[in-house]
Design an enzyme around this catalytic site. Structure first.
Site, PDB file in Angstrom:
ATOM      1  N   LYS A   1      -3.618  -7.016   7.806  1.00 27.61           N
ATOM      2  CA  LYS A   1      -3.174  -5.716   8.295  1.00 27.61           C
ATOM      3  C   LYS A   1      -2.467  -5.879   9.641  1.00 27.61           C
ATOM      4  CE  LYS A   1      -4.784  -3.005   5.040  1.00 27.61           C
ATOM      5  NZ  LYS A   1      -3.910  -2.139   4.213  1.00 27.61           N
TER       6      LYS A   1
ATOM      7  N   ASP B   1       0.606  -6.331   5.757  1.00 25.08           N
ATOM      8  CA  ASP B   1       0.661  -4.937   5.300  1.00 25.08           C
ATOM      9  C   ASP B   1       0.695  -4.032   6.526  1.00 25.08           C
ATOM     10  OD1 ASP B   1       0.437  -2.482   4.104  1.00 25.08           O
ATOM     11  OD2 ASP B   1      -1.558  -2.810   3.272  1.00 25.08           O
TER      12      ASP B   1
ATOM     13  N   GLU C   1       4.311  -5.802   3.122  1.00 26.40           N
ATOM     14  CA  GLU C   1       4.001  -4.606   2.351  1.00 26.40           C
ATOM     15  C   GLU C   1       4.235  -3.348   3.177  1.00 26.40           C
ATOM     16  OE1 GLU C   1      -0.047  -2.752   0.326  1.00 26.40           O
ATOM     17  OE2 GLU C   1       0.278  -4.934   0.305  1.00 26.40           O
TER      18      GLU C   1
ATOM     19  N   ASP D   1       4.442   0.055  -1.339  1.00 28.62           N
ATOM     20  CA  ASP D   1       3.129   0.542  -1.755  1.00 28.62           C
ATOM     21  C   ASP D   1       3.115   2.065  -1.721  1.00 28.62           C
ATOM     22  OD1 ASP D   1       0.483   1.172  -2.194  1.00 28.62           O
ATOM     23  OD2 ASP D   1      -0.285   0.217  -0.401  1.00 28.62           O
TER      24      ASP D   1
ATOM     25  N   LYS E   1      -1.705   0.649  -7.783  1.00 24.89           N
ATOM     26  CA  LYS E   1      -3.146   0.894  -7.739  1.00 24.89           C
ATOM     27  C   LYS E   1      -3.477   1.878  -8.853  1.00 24.89           C
ATOM     28  CE  LYS E   1      -3.188   0.107  -2.763  1.00 24.89           C
ATOM     29  NZ  LYS E   1      -3.500   0.604  -1.410  1.00 24.89           N
TER      30      LYS E   1
END
Length: 329
Positions: free
Chosen positions: A109, A139, A165, A193, A217
């Site tokens: 992250k 991400d 991401e 995403d 997802k």
């Protein structure tokens, strides 16, 4: 579409739990989800509290698919899985990585509110130092502007990133960033995403040429079958990820990863390792960098141990009622 179970059936099958986290992730130290004991298996409705009912209703649709319809046939039974490093100080990276078994891929992250690019560089450097041969991806959750993303990814490219991401929030921004990076010779692929799962049209990112791959997802996209259709229509490589689920929710993510015709990247389904509690005795966590496909069932004692308080249980039941109304044909 199969017939919906009745609202009474859903309410009767519902269990609300609050699972403690080992480290703060997505700003939370306790993850609340509503579990459903359906005829086809256990299912999870865990849309984040800030999501409105229209968006959350897709998560309920995914739970109904899992619990009342079951999953499509798999084409593989083993899924490579990445480790996940939250926006922790660099010194804490070895401790976080210690929760994952033999990770060959790590997602880190970055762009956390209140932190700096120097913090991100230090965190990524710590991962690379600990795992010099691992595939490393970052991400940003849309946390950068386009100029900030160009600066950050140019700097982070030295760590041989697999991809970045959702570095910027919008589809237009992703497309602009991708063009700028290519023109500047910065070899970082762009993954979308939020621009897939939170858009009214999840295929817009592919039409705009805004990404090299997409993150999918099962729950936010309305279930495994709908996610499979989106990947097929997008025509881009896909990475299956979780939404900070319990093992019950991870089972749906594994079903999606197992059913995709091609799966070129490790999947982000190892987040149960970030939790200090689960509803399953034999949690779905990675071993040797992957997971085998298997069914899970919530344990009654764990459901009781991690049961949410009465006011939170009522909040989730009320939310289920509202989202069920959105589901009606």
């Amino acid at each position: 579409m199969p017939q919906l179970p009745s609202l009474d059936a859903l309410l009767a099958a519902a269990h609300v739990v609050a699972l403690p986290m080992r480290v703060k992730f997505r700003g939370v130290l306790e993850r609340e989800v509503l579990l459903l004991d359906g005829p086809a298996g256990w299912a999870e409705f865990g849309s984040f509290p800030e999501y409105d009912d229209d968006e959350a209703s897709r998560w309920l649709a995914a739970a109904i698919e899992a619990g009342w319809e079951g999953f499509p046939a798999p084409v593989r039974d083993h899924i490579a899985v990445n480790a996940t490093v939250p926006a922790v100080p660099a010194a804490q990276v070895p401790e976080v990585l210690g929760s994952f078994d033999a990770a060959g891929t790590v997602k880190i992250k970055v762009a956390e509110r209140g932190q700096t690019l120097a913090d991100d560089v230090a965190r990524v450097a710590a991962v690379r130092a600990a795992l010099p041969m691992a595939a490393v991806r970052v991400d940003a959750n849309g946390g950068w502007s386009v100029p900030e993303a160009v600066t950050a990814l140019t700097r982070l490219a030295e760590f041989d990133l697999e991809y970045a991401e959702q570095p910027v929030p919008s589809i237009e921004g992703l497309a602009q960033l991708r063009r700028t990076m290519r023109a500047g010779g910065v070899p970082v692929l762009i993954a979308a995403d939020e621009s897939v799962r939170k858009e009214t049209d999840p295929l817009a990112v592919a039409r705009a040429g805004a990404a090299d791959l997409i993150i999918v997802k099962a729950a936010p996209l309305g279930g495994v079958r709908r996610a499979l259709n989106i990947v097929a229509a997008a025509g881009l490589p896909a990475v299956v990820s979780s939404a900070l689920d319990s093992s019950v929710g991870i089972r749906a993510g594994l079903a999606l990863a197992a059913a995709l015709p091609e799966l070129p990247y490790a999947c982000g389904l190892g987040t149960v390792s970030l939790m200090a509690g689960d509803v399953v005795r034999d949690s779905l966590v990675a071993a040797d960098g992957g997971m085998y496909l298997r069914d899970v069932a919530a344990d009654p004692e764990l459901l009781e141990r991690f049961a949410a308080g009465s006011s939170r249980r009522q909040w989730w039941l009320d939310r289920l009622r509202r989202c069920y109304a959105v589901q009606r044909p």
